[in-house]
Design a protein around this motif. Structure first.
Motif, short mmCIF file in Angstrom:
data_model
loop_
_atom_site.label_atom_id
_atom_site.label_comp_id
_atom_site.label_asym_id
_atom_site.label_seq_id
_atom_site.Cartn_x
_atom_site.Cartn_y
_atom_site.Cartn_z
N GLY A 87 -10.08 6.12 -3.13
CA GLY A 87 -9.18 5.70 -4.19
C GLY A 87 -8.01 4.95 -3.60
N HIS A 88 -7.40 4.09 -4.38
CA HIS A 88 -6.27 3.27 -3.89
C HIS A 88 -5.30 2.96 -5.02
CE1 HIS A 88 -8.27 2.49 -0.05
NE2 HIS A 88 -9.38 2.27 -0.73
N ASP A 89 -4.06 2.66 -4.64
CA ASP A 89 -3.09 2.21 -5.64
C ASP A 89 -3.62 0.98 -6.38
OD1 ASP A 89 -0.65 3.11 -3.26
OD2 ASP A 89 -0.89 4.06 -5.21
N SER A 111 0.87 -1.18 0.00
CA SER A 111 0.00 0.00 0.00
C SER A 111 0.91 1.24 0.00
CB SER A 111 -0.92 -0.05 1.23
OG SER A 111 -1.94 0.89 1.14
N HIS A 112 0.66 2.21 0.86
CA HIS A 112 1.45 3.46 0.83
C HIS A 112 1.76 3.94 2.25
CE1 HIS A 112 -2.13 5.94 1.96
NE2 HIS A 112 -2.78 4.96 1.35
N LEU A 113 2.83 4.72 2.39
CA LEU A 113 3.22 5.25 3.71
C LEU A 113 2.82 6.72 3.87
CD1 LEU A 113 6.87 3.87 4.28
CD2 LEU A 113 4.74 3.06 5.33
N TYR A 162 -3.63 4.47 10.13
CA TYR A 162 -3.83 3.17 9.48
C TYR A 162 -3.94 3.25 7.95
CZ TYR A 162 -4.63 1.93 14.31
OH TYR A 162 -4.46 1.76 15.67
N ASP A 163 -4.45 4.36 7.44
CA ASP A 163 -4.62 4.55 5.99
C ASP A 163 -3.26 4.39 5.30
OD1 ASP A 163 -5.89 7.34 3.96
OD2 ASP A 163 -4.96 5.44 3.41
N GLY A 164 -3.11 3.29 4.59
CA GLY A 164 -1.85 3.02 3.88
C GLY A 164 -0.86 2.24 4.72
N ALA A 165 -0.52 2.79 5.87
CA ALA A 165 0.52 2.17 6.72
C ALA A 165 0.13 0.75 7.10
CB ALA A 165 0.73 3.01 7.98
N ASN A 199 3.49 8.76 -2.79
CA ASN A 199 2.43 9.74 -3.01
C ASN A 199 1.11 9.13 -3.47
OD1 ASN A 199 1.11 12.22 -3.15
ND2 ASN A 199 1.67 12.51 -5.29
N GLU A 200 0.56 8.23 -2.66
CA GLU A 200 -0.77 7.71 -3.00
C GLU A 200 -1.81 8.81 -2.77
OE1 GLU A 200 -3.46 7.22 -0.92
OE2 GLU A 200 -4.71 6.14 -2.34
N GLU A 201 -1.64 9.62 -1.73
CA GLU A 201 -2.71 10.53 -1.30
C GLU A 201 -2.92 11.72 -2.23
OE1 GLU A 201 -4.83 10.02 0.81
OE2 GLU A 201 -4.04 8.62 2.28
N GLY A 202 -1.89 12.22 -2.84
CA GLY A 202 -2.07 13.42 -3.67
C GLY A 202 -2.28 14.67 -2.83
N LEU A 218 -4.28 -4.63 1.13
CA LEU A 218 -5.05 -4.68 2.39
C LEU A 218 -5.16 -3.25 2.90
CD1 LEU A 218 -6.25 -6.08 4.95
CD2 LEU A 218 -3.88 -6.39 5.74
N HIS A 219 -6.38 -2.86 3.31
CA HIS A 219 -6.60 -1.45 3.68
C HIS A 219 -7.76 -1.35 4.66
CE1 HIS A 219 -6.72 2.92 3.06
NE2 HIS A 219 -5.69 2.82 2.26
N VAL A 220 -7.74 -0.34 5.50
CA VAL A 220 -8.91 -0.07 6.33
C VAL A 220 -10.01 0.45 5.41
CG1 VAL A 220 -7.68 0.31 8.49
CG2 VAL A 220 -7.96 2.21 6.90
MN MN Z 1 -5.00 4.81 1.42
#
Ligand code: MN
Ligand code: HGY
Ligand code: MN
Length: 409
Positions: A357-359, A82-84, A93-96, A127-130, A189-191
């Protein structure tokens, strides 16, 4: 209990807590904007953990981080991660969670001496979040080849910084080529970041579709003037025009049905002084829908409204497209593997869509991809109040472990 391994729950929770403190905010949230000093802290920590467990670590040209584990066969890998990076004052939790669960899955396999047929590849995308640089999902776009490295490095951030300069400054301008890996399958895997699983009392979401995202910046130019001497009917008030557009977004979304979302997250007036009619207003618009036709309808109706308001308020308008990501369908076979993994653990599971949105939606354009969700408490995300229970965090990571094992055999 079957013979399949389970992740080390306390280790996962400990790392989530440790990472959550890097870029931690007083309110208990996290600010790790892409390529910031805080993002570097998170990246450095993850790299150290990846090396500690013996992964072959790579950094690509836009800063995507990869941890590679050999398989028995030299075939295309199963990718998961996912993304950091986070939004400003977001959740821990979002990404991490997806990145640290991926690390935990690999460490569990290392410790269990379990070799998969396919190689395994964990990823933390840049940069997943933008939140600082548009487009969002920038790292995964470069990873699949839908955004060139040159385009990515040339992006100017909302703060005026240059993506390439910042990537070099934090030491993550890697040399591993982008668009050079073609995974056999991908899992994120994501919340959930929404209320559905918690409301229905379900442990696991198997995501079938991910929302389309349309981002634009609207700049309105009127005439700065005196707030006291200028009669109301002689104004060219860019601020008022902007406010009318923001108010219209709710009506637009309501009119287009429950799946439509419309948000103005950023707005700025110039000269931004209490007794000056704003000569300029700049606002962001984020439109979403999992139905592409309705998303395009939302864009068209908003464009017509903006033109009408500009004419009525006597202001000029300039619109800049920042993101145009179509809704993505997840791969039914991968979705079925996720459902079977949940069932093998005795976990309730339902198919669902993602409003975030997600990677994974970029990966899904090119490779068989699906997502695993766990419940978000109160459905809250992009906020310090974002949280999930230790039981759900553990369950999701075990579903990821079994999904990866099934895909990699
Ligand atoms: Mn995310
Ligand atoms: O904007 C999103 O939906 C994601 O959190 N980047
Ligand atoms: Mn997010």
């Amino acid at each position: 209990m079957d013979a399949l391994p389970r992740i080390d729950s306390s280790r996962l929770l400990r790392r989530l807590d440790e990472l959550g403190r890097l870029g931690g905010t007083p309110a208990g949230g996290v600010s790790r904007l892409a390529l910031s000093d805080e993002d570097k802290l998170g990246r450095d920590r993850l790299l150290a953990w990846m090396k500690e467990i013996g992964l072959d670590v790579r950094v690509d040209r836009v800063g995507n981080l990869f941890g590679f584990r050999r398989g028995a066969a030299d075939e295309s890998p199963v990718l998961f991660g996912s993304h950091l990076d986070t939004v400003r004052n977001g959740g821990r939790y979002d990404g991490a969670y997806g990145v640290l669960a991926a690390l935990e899955v690999l460490q569990t396999l290392q410790e269990g001496g379990i070799q998969t047929r396919r190689p395994l590849l964990m990823a933390a995308f840049t940069n997943e979040e933008g939140a600082r640089y548009a487009p969002d999902m920038q790292g995964s776009l470069a990873f699949v080849g839908d955004l060139s490295v040159e385009e990515a490095l040339a992006v100017t951030g909302f703060d005026g910084s240059n993506f390439g300069d910042e990537l070099r400054r934090i030491g993550y301008a890697g040399d591993f080529p982008c668009a050079s890996i073609r995974p056999y399958a991908c899992v994120e895997l994501h919340v959930e970041q929404g209320p559905v699983l918690e409301k229905e009392g379900i442990c696991i979401g198997a995501v079938e579709a991910i929302t389309g995202i349309s981002w634009q910046e609207v700049t309105l130019r009127g005439a700065a003037n005196h707030a006291g001497t200028t009669p109301m009917d002689l104004r060219r008030d860019a601020g008022l025009a902007a406010a009318r557009i923001v108010a219209y977004l709710r009506d637009l979304a309501t009119d287009l049905g429950p799946a439509q979302r419309a948000t103005c997250g950023m707005i700025a007036f110039q000269p931004n002084v209490i007794n000056v009619i704003p000569g300029e207003a700049r606002l962001s618009v984020d439109l979403r829908n999992t139905d592409e036709a309705v998303l395009r309808q939302a864009e068209a109706r908003l464009a017509a409204f903006i033109e009408r308001v500009a004419a009525e308020e006597g202001v000029e308008v300039e619109r800049r497209r920042l993101v145009d990501v179509a809704p993505a369908r997840c791969d039914p076979a991968v979705v079925a593997v996720i459902e079977a993994a949940a069932a093998s653990l005795g976990l309730s599971c339902r198919r669902m869509n993602s409003g975030a949105g997600h990677d994974a939606q970029i990966l899904a354009r090119h490779f068989p991809t699906a997502m695993i969700f766990i419940p978000s408490q109160g459905g809250v995300s992009h906020s310090p109040a974002e949280s999930s229970t230790p039981e759900d965090l553990t369950a999701g990571a075990n579903v990821l472990l079994r999904t990866v094992l099934e895909l990699a055999q």
